[in-house]
Design a protein around this motif. Sequence first.
Motif, PDB file in Angstrom:
ATOM      1  N   ASP A 121       1.122  15.139   0.291  1.00 37.85           N
ATOM      2  CA  ASP A 121       1.894  14.055   0.858  1.00 37.85           C
ATOM      3  C   ASP A 121       0.977  12.638   1.574  1.00 37.85           C
ATOM      4  O   ASP A 121       1.447  11.526   1.141  1.00 37.85           O
ATOM      5  N   GLU A 122      -0.029  12.950   2.179  1.00 41.54           N
ATOM      6  CA  GLU A 122      -0.811  12.015   2.810  1.00 41.54           C
ATOM      7  C   GLU A 122      -1.453  11.088   1.864  1.00 41.54           C
ATOM      8  O   GLU A 122      -1.150   9.751   1.837  1.00 41.54           O
ATOM      9  N   GLU A 123      -1.936  11.601   0.635  1.00 41.93           N
ATOM     10  CA  GLU A 123      -2.942  10.747  -0.331  1.00 41.93           C
ATOM     11  C   GLU A 123      -1.873   9.915  -1.163  1.00 41.93           C
ATOM     12  O   GLU A 123      -2.086   8.889  -1.465  1.00 41.93           O
ATOM     13  N   PHE A 124      -0.602  10.687  -1.492  1.00 45.36           N
ATOM     14  CA  PHE A 124       0.399  10.068  -2.262  1.00 45.36           C
ATOM     15  C   PHE A 124       0.785   8.817  -1.373  1.00 45.36           C
ATOM     16  O   PHE A 124       1.105   7.849  -2.011  1.00 45.36           O
ATOM     17  N   ASP A 125       1.155   8.970  -0.148  1.00 44.08           N
ATOM     18  CA  ASP A 125       1.936   7.821   0.500  1.00 44.08           C
ATOM     19  C   ASP A 125       0.943   6.817   0.786  1.00 44.08           C
ATOM     20  O   ASP A 125       1.314   5.588   0.687  1.00 44.08           O
ATOM     21  N   GLN A 126      -0.366   6.883   0.995  1.00 41.57           N
ATOM     22  CA  GLN A 126      -1.233   5.898   1.097  1.00 41.57           C
ATOM     23  C   GLN A 126      -1.341   5.328  -0.279  1.00 41.57           C
ATOM     24  O   GLN A 126      -1.599   3.964  -0.230  1.00 41.57           O
ATOM     25  N   LEU A 127      -0.942   6.024  -1.461  1.00 37.23           N
ATOM     26  CA  LEU A 127      -1.300   5.253  -2.727  1.00 37.23           C
ATOM     27  C   LEU A 127      -0.129   4.365  -3.009  1.00 37.23           C
ATOM     28  O   LEU A 127       0.027   3.364  -3.413  1.00 37.23           O
ATOM     29  N   ALA A 128       1.239   4.996  -2.413  1.00 36.86           N
ATOM     30  CA  ALA A 128       2.399   4.245  -2.720  1.00 36.86           C
ATOM     31  C   ALA A 128       2.333   3.215  -1.794  1.00 36.86           C
ATOM     32  O   ALA A 128       3.163   2.041  -2.283  1.00 36.86           O
ATOM     33  N   THR A 129       1.995   3.395  -0.573  1.00 32.44           N
ATOM     34  CA  THR A 129       1.842   1.998   0.246  1.00 32.44           C
ATOM     35  C   THR A 129       1.105   0.977  -0.368  1.00 32.44           C
ATOM     36  O   THR A 129       1.436  -0.214  -0.306  1.00 32.44           O
ATOM     37  N   ALA A 130      -0.190   1.306  -0.939  1.00 28.11           N
ATOM     38  CA  ALA A 130      -0.890   0.274  -1.547  1.00 28.11           C
ATOM     39  C   ALA A 130      -0.291  -0.398  -2.373  1.00 28.11           C
ATOM     40  O   ALA A 130      -0.137  -1.740  -2.834  1.00 28.11           O
ATOM     41  N   TYR A 131       0.549   0.358  -3.370  1.00 27.45           N
ATOM     42  CA  TYR A 131       1.280   0.012  -4.694  1.00 27.45           C
ATOM     43  C   TYR A 131       2.193  -1.096  -4.237  1.00 27.45           C
ATOM     44  O   TYR A 131       2.646  -1.894  -4.707  1.00 27.45           O
ATOM     45  N   ILE A 132       3.273  -0.602  -3.050  1.00 25.51           N
ATOM     46  CA  ILE A 132       4.275  -1.481  -2.645  1.00 25.51           C
ATOM     47  C   ILE A 132       3.855  -2.676  -2.147  1.00 25.51           C
ATOM     48  O   ILE A 132       4.388  -3.685  -2.208  1.00 25.51           O
ATOM     49  N   GLY A 133       2.534  -2.648  -1.505  1.00 23.84           N
ATOM     50  CA  GLY A 133       1.918  -3.930  -1.105  1.00 23.84           C
ATOM     51  C   GLY A 133       1.742  -4.931  -2.245  1.00 23.84           C
ATOM     52  O   GLY A 133       1.870  -6.232  -1.996  1.00 23.84           O
ATOM     53  N   GLN A 134       1.068  -4.446  -3.345  1.00 25.60           N
ATOM     54  CA  GLN A 134       0.595  -4.899  -4.500  1.00 25.60           C
ATOM     55  C   GLN A 134       1.806  -5.487  -5.335  1.00 25.60           C
ATOM     56  O   GLN A 134       1.707  -6.602  -5.937  1.00 25.60           O
ATOM     57  N   CYS A 135       2.607  -4.426  -5.348  1.00 28.64           N
ATOM     58  CA  CYS A 135       4.027  -4.770  -6.503  1.00 28.64           C
ATOM     59  C   CYS A 135       5.268  -4.619  -5.592  1.00 28.64           C
ATOM     60  O   CYS A 135       5.880  -3.616  -5.638  1.00 28.64           O
ATOM     61  N   PRO A 136       5.604  -5.333  -4.606  1.00 33.18           N
ATOM     62  CA  PRO A 136       7.045  -5.298  -3.977  1.00 33.18           C
ATOM     63  C   PRO A 136       8.046  -5.287  -4.813  1.00 33.18           C
ATOM     64  O   PRO A 136       7.971  -5.707  -5.985  1.00 33.18           O
ATOM     65  N   SER A 137       9.025  -4.585  -4.373  1.00 37.61           N
ATOM     66  CA  SER A 137      10.198  -4.519  -5.124  1.00 37.61           C
ATOM     67  C   SER A 137      10.752  -5.833  -5.340  1.00 37.61           C
ATOM     68  O   SER A 137      10.943  -6.596  -4.402  1.00 37.61           O
ATOM     69  N   ALA A 138      11.089  -6.275  -6.487  1.00 37.15           N
ATOM     70  CA  ALA A 138      11.578  -7.634  -6.794  1.00 37.15           C
ATOM     71  C   ALA A 138      12.795  -7.453  -7.475  1.00 37.15           C
ATOM     72  O   ALA A 138      13.277  -8.459  -7.829  1.00 37.15           O
ATOM     73  N   HIS A 139      13.553  -6.138  -7.565  1.00 36.77           N
ATOM     74  CA  HIS A 139      14.574  -5.989  -8.004  1.00 36.77           C
ATOM     75  C   HIS A 139      15.608  -5.744  -7.315  1.00 36.77           C
ATOM     76  O   HIS A 139      15.552  -4.670  -6.301  1.00 36.77           O
TER      77      HIS A 139
END
Length: 262
Positions: free
Chosen positions: A69-87
């Motif tokens: 949970d923790e490591e995935f959520d950290q990675l997901a947060t970093a991804y969302i920051g770099q690739c925000p939802s655009a659709h």
Amino acid sequence: MRLREWQLAFESFLLDDAATANLALGKSLIGGPTLDIDTGLAIYHNAYKARLQEVLRTDYPTIWHWMGDEEFDQLATAYIGQCPSAHYSLRWLGKGFADFLREHLVPEQGAPLAELAALEWAFTLAFDAPAGSPLTLETMAALAPDEWPGLQFRSTPSLQRLECQFNSLSLWRAVKEACDFPESMALAAPQVCLIWRNDLICHYRSLEAPEGSALNGLLDEGWSFAELCEASAVIYGEGAALQAVTWLKQWVQDGLLERLER
């Protein structure tokens, strides 16, 4: 504040890591006896990020299982920051996750995770793809003999092909079947994996090298059936035509091919 301005201000607030609302947005809201404006905005801000993380967990359950949970959520947060939802649809939120993992992590960790992400995303693409017009054995049986040599094919819309360097399919299957999760390891030789949808169910299988090369030739290089037989002769000699027919029958039964009309 006009509606469009309010919407943009609220969007800016949701996307702001610091969760700082502009003054006009704050003044446009009314608090209640049990929920003040700042607390209400904070709930929306946290819920938005949590929903995006939930989508990525759903799209990439094997990576989530692997990382926790923790490591995935950290990675997901970093991804969302770099690739925000655009659709407008969250269906496409995870589209760039494999590339992000490859670039964001050191190669030793990023390569197997990126390949696994590509595999999981392939299942999503296969499930959502249009049905297309797959060939059937009945259609093939009705062809005239002189049509066979020049036959050419294309893949049905749902077919996804990946060349795996790691045991990604074993990892995915372990989570899908809720059995012991194996260690990630490099394969002795690359493995072609097919993923497709047939009758609303996603299917998958891995190919031996000769079959993988034959299917790639058919779909990537535009081989005709005659050229498929010629290429197979290098390995199978006089049995090349039989082997080519055997492969073609399997591909048609699986619903992988459409006829390419010239």
